[in-house]
Design a protein around this motif. Structure first.
Motif, PDB file in Angstrom:
ATOM      1  N   ALA A 231       0.877  -1.191  -0.233  1.00 32.05           N
ATOM      2  CA  ALA A 231      -0.181   0.089  -0.006  1.00 32.05           C
ATOM      3  C   ALA A 231       0.664   1.101  -0.090  1.00 32.05           C
ATOM      4  O   ALA A 231       0.585   2.401  -0.679  1.00 32.05           O
ATOM      5  CB  ALA A 231      -0.940  -0.223   1.246  1.00 32.05           C
ATOM      6  N   ARG A 232       1.859   1.356   0.710  1.00 29.81           N
ATOM      7  CA  ARG A 232       2.773   2.350   0.817  1.00 29.81           C
ATOM      8  C   ARG A 232       3.475   2.692  -0.515  1.00 29.81           C
ATOM      9  O   ARG A 232       3.523   3.843  -0.937  1.00 29.81           O
ATOM     10  CB  ARG A 232       3.997   2.361   1.872  1.00 29.81           C
ATOM     11  N   GLU A 233       3.728   1.688  -1.301  1.00 28.26           N
ATOM     12  CA  GLU A 233       4.423   1.785  -2.612  1.00 28.26           C
ATOM     13  C   GLU A 233       3.485   2.450  -3.361  1.00 28.26           C
ATOM     14  O   GLU A 233       3.580   3.239  -4.483  1.00 28.26           O
ATOM     15  CB  GLU A 233       4.690   0.510  -3.249  1.00 28.26           C
ATOM     16  N   VAL A 234       2.338   2.245  -3.291  1.00 33.34           N
ATOM     17  CA  VAL A 234       0.951   2.369  -4.458  1.00 33.34           C
ATOM     18  C   VAL A 234       0.834   4.039  -3.965  1.00 33.34           C
ATOM     19  O   VAL A 234       0.541   4.768  -4.969  1.00 33.34           O
ATOM     20  CB  VAL A 234      -0.242   1.638  -4.126  1.00 33.34           C
ATOM     21  N   LYS A 235       0.663   4.451  -2.595  1.00 28.98           N
ATOM     22  CA  LYS A 235       0.659   5.793  -2.357  1.00 28.98           C
ATOM     23  C   LYS A 235       1.933   6.576  -2.850  1.00 28.98           C
ATOM     24  O   LYS A 235       1.541   7.729  -3.546  1.00 28.98           O
ATOM     25  CB  LYS A 235       0.659   6.017  -0.872  1.00 28.98           C
ATOM     26  N   ARG A 236       2.858   5.920  -2.848  1.00 27.11           N
ATOM     27  CA  ARG A 236       4.037   6.708  -3.411  1.00 27.11           C
ATOM     28  C   ARG A 236       4.227   6.923  -5.029  1.00 27.11           C
ATOM     29  O   ARG A 236       4.365   8.254  -5.330  1.00 27.11           O
ATOM     30  CB  ARG A 236       5.362   5.943  -3.146  1.00 27.11           C
ATOM     31  N   ARG A 237       3.747   6.182  -5.499  1.00 27.57           N
ATOM     32  CA  ARG A 237       3.451   6.288  -7.015  1.00 27.57           C
ATOM     33  C   ARG A 237       2.391   7.146  -7.429  1.00 27.57           C
ATOM     34  O   ARG A 237       2.711   7.851  -8.361  1.00 27.57           O
ATOM     35  CB  ARG A 237       3.286   4.803  -7.676  1.00 27.57           C
ATOM     36  N   ALA A 238       1.353   7.066  -6.309  1.00 30.58           N
ATOM     37  CA  ALA A 238       0.206   8.208  -6.850  1.00 30.58           C
ATOM     38  C   ALA A 238       0.503   9.450  -6.739  1.00 30.58           C
ATOM     39  O   ALA A 238       0.448  10.362  -7.240  1.00 30.58           O
ATOM     40  CB  ALA A 238      -0.944   7.860  -6.005  1.00 30.58           C
ATOM     41  N   GLN A 239       1.471   9.599  -5.580  1.00 28.27           N
ATOM     42  CA  GLN A 239       2.097  10.909  -5.103  1.00 28.27           C
ATOM     43  C   GLN A 239       2.957  11.428  -6.507  1.00 28.27           C
ATOM     44  O   GLN A 239       2.983  12.665  -6.648  1.00 28.27           O
ATOM     45  CB  GLN A 239       2.689  10.883  -4.073  1.00 28.27           C
ATOM     46  N   ALA A 240       3.623  10.458  -6.878  1.00 33.31           N
ATOM     47  CA  ALA A 240       4.778  10.990  -8.134  1.00 33.31           C
ATOM     48  C   ALA A 240       4.059  11.348  -9.198  1.00 33.31           C
ATOM     49  O   ALA A 240       4.594  12.045  -9.850  1.00 33.31           O
ATOM     50  CB  ALA A 240       5.659   9.817  -8.090  1.00 33.31           C
ATOM     51  N   LEU A 241       2.784  10.937  -9.252  1.00 34.46           N
ATOM     52  CA  LEU A 241       1.942  11.373 -10.685  1.00 34.46           C
ATOM     53  C   LEU A 241       1.782  12.989 -10.453  1.00 34.46           C
ATOM     54  O   LEU A 241       1.549  13.621 -11.615  1.00 34.46           O
ATOM     55  CB  LEU A 241       0.557  10.739 -10.616  1.00 34.46           C
ATOM     56  N   GLY A 242       1.902  13.475  -9.337  1.00 34.74           N
ATOM     57  CA  GLY A 242       1.577  14.992  -9.268  1.00 34.74           C
ATOM     58  C   GLY A 242       2.780  15.616  -9.658  1.00 34.74           C
ATOM     59  O   GLY A 242       2.533  16.919  -9.942  1.00 34.74           O
ATOM     60  N   PHE A 243       3.820  15.114  -9.977  1.00 37.85           N
ATOM     61  CA  PHE A 243       5.131  15.974 -10.492  1.00 37.85           C
ATOM     62  C   PHE A 243       5.495  15.626 -11.874  1.00 37.85           C
ATOM     63  O   PHE A 243       5.315  14.785 -12.426  1.00 37.85           O
ATOM     64  CB  PHE A 243       6.382  15.677  -9.476  1.00 37.85           C
TER      65      PHE A 243
END
Length: 123
Positions: free
Chosen positions: A111-123
């Motif tokens: 789950a943390r990896e999914v959240k990290r990837r979703a966060q990276a989409l904003g940059f």
């Protein structure tokens, strides 16, 4: 009412295996239907229309709760400019590095990896 794909039939990429209608979500979560609508508005839950009916991917509502990390991921995707359909596609796009889809990984130790990837989409 859960609508699942018959055995042996392939579902389209980016689609969950089963759907659950909003009244059934309310019953499963033991909350009024108005609370389900509020959860959707607040992006704590993802719903879409299929055959004219608003439905939720069944695996996002496990037991009597919404997946723990789903609201945070939905907020990150929205902040990155994703609409609900795009978020749905992203959550159900197969990803070998996650061992399935981001949606499936949200229910496990990735789950943390999914959240990290979703966060990276904003940059």
């Amino acid at each position: 009412m859960t609508d699942s794909v018959p055995v042996g039939e392939l579902r389209p990429a980016g689609e969950p295996a089963a759907w659950i209608a909003l009244p059934d979500v309310a019953e499963k979560l033991d909350v009024p239907i108005t609370k389900v609508h509020q959860m959707i508005r607040e992006r704590a839950l993802l719903a879409t229309r299929r055959d004219g009916i608003r439905v939720v991917p069944a695996e996002l509502v496990t037991n009597d709760t919404v997946l723990k990390h789903l609201p945070g991921v939905l907020t990150l995707l929205h902040d990155a400019g994703y609409n609900d359909e795009e978020a749905l596609r992203w959550l159900y796009e197969p990803d070998e590095t996650l061992g399935g889809t981001p949606a499936a990984a949200l229910g496990g130790d990735r789950a943390r990896e999914v959240k990290r990837r979703a966060q990276a989409l904003g940059f």
